[in-house]
Motif scaffolding. Structure first.
Motif, PDB file in Angstrom:
ATOM      1  N   ALA A 219      48.544  27.273  -6.932  1.00 20.73           N
ATOM      2  CA  ALA A 219      47.565  28.019  -7.710  1.00 20.73           C
ATOM      3  C   ALA A 219      48.217  29.207  -8.411  1.00 20.73           C
TER       4      ALA A 219
ATOM      5  N   TYR B 172      44.053  26.529 -11.944  1.00 23.01           N
ATOM      6  CA  TYR B 172      44.544  27.486 -10.947  1.00 23.01           C
ATOM      7  C   TYR B 172      43.422  27.961 -10.028  1.00 23.01           C
TER       8      TYR B 172
ATOM      9  N   LEU C  94      50.340  27.990 -11.307  1.00 20.29           N
ATOM     10  CA  LEU C  94      49.493  27.608 -12.451  1.00 20.29           C
ATOM     11  C   LEU C  94      48.922  28.840 -13.142  1.00 20.29           C
ATOM     12  N   PHE C  95      48.560  29.849 -12.347  1.00 20.73           N
ATOM     13  CA  PHE C  95      48.037  31.082 -12.934  1.00 20.73           C
ATOM     14  C   PHE C  95      49.101  31.743 -13.806  1.00 20.73           C
TER      15      PHE C  95
END
Length: 297
Positions: free
Chosen positions: A76, A41, A79-80
């Protein structure tokens, strides 16, 4: 191959111009890259920032890189969230979460300064959305400060705290004094006055920090510190809130050499001055003088 190109751009001299190696509160890009290599991320967010940089430097490819940047940032964030279904800061993830949170905030601010400029109304809409996300950085910092002190970021964060945390009023500047006096005398609700005064307190701290160590990264601190009450007043286009933003724009203008900021400060001061009209020009003397490099008289 686009990702490879974006990664290669991270090492370009122009991209690194945002670093101030002589400043003790500057986090070197090497730290971001080291942790990004094992944190997907964070890598996606770094590449998103690289794409945003290229969008500001290649007019013929601006739309491509800006859209690519937005896609990478969305990925990102996904994914975080997948990596942290429960937002818990631990010794194992505190550095990565801090680097990611701070970079997301700076990225959103940069995008607003460069691309939310069709009108002051459009900018305020984008900027207040940015502030709501950016304030999440403060939550991460608060949760992880005791952990981060024991990491490679400890000395950097301590210096940022020193620059922003001085309570010695004898060394405080006067950049916000005139506006504070005008707000104290204005016919505004007590709750609004409180939000304005608090925003000015933090803004004066940023002016003081910039004067103590020109080039330090406290230019990005104020959006993190302002209260939700001030953000609401700004969203409502209250004149006093806009004028406080114009004072912050002077700080941005002082850092216009950074590609992250460019002429965003000038745009804000000129747009706010134009939108408020002649009745508010006394309130805007300091920002307008700041654009000309003159002291407000």
């Amino acid at each position: 191959m686009t990702h490879v190109g974006l990664f290669n751009n991270l090492f370009s001299e122009e991209f690194h111009s945002i670093e101030e190696p002589s400043q003790p509160d500057s986090i070197p890009a090497t730290i971001y890259l080291k942790h990004a290599l094992t944190t997907p991320y964070l890598m996606h967010q770094i590449l998103a920032t690289s794409a945003l940089h290229l969008s500001t430097r290649t007019p013929e490819s601006r739309n491509f890189y800006r859209e690519y940047s937005a896609g990478l940032q969305n990925r990102a964030l996904s994914l975080f969230n997948e990596s942290n279904p429960v937002l818990e800061v631990t010794p194992a993830n505190c550095v990565q979460m801090f680097l990611f949170s701070s970079l997301v905030g700076v990225h959103l601010l940069c995008d607003a300064l460069h691309y939310q400029r069709d009108s002051i109304e459009v900018f305020i809409d984008g900027f207040t959305r940015c502030l709501n996300v950016y304030r999440g950085v403060l939550a991460v910092i608060d949760q992880s400060r005791h952990l981060l002190r024991e990491t490679e970021l400890g000395s950097v964060l301590e210096m940022s705290h020193v620059l922003m945390g001085s309570t010695d009023t004898s060394t405080s500047g006067s950049e916000c004094d005139a506006l504070r006096s005008l707000i104290d005398a204005a016919d505004v609700p007590p709750s609004s006055r409180k939000a304005y005064r608090e925003s000015l307190f933090y803004l004066q701290q940023v002016f003081d920090a910039q004067r103590a160590a020109p080039g330090n990264k406290t230019v990005f601190a104020w959006p993190v510190l302002v209260s939700p009450a001030y953000v609401d007043l700004l969203r409502q286009r209250q004149a006093e809130a806009l004028i406080i933003l114009a004072h912050y724009a002077v700080i941005l203008h002082h850092s216009r050499h950074l590609w992250l900021i460019g002429n965003g400060g000038q745009f804000l001061v000129e747009s706010i001055s134009g939108s408020l009209g002649s009745n508010w020009q006394e309130w805007l003397k300091f920002p307008n003088a700041g654009l000309r490099g003159e002291p407000a008289s």
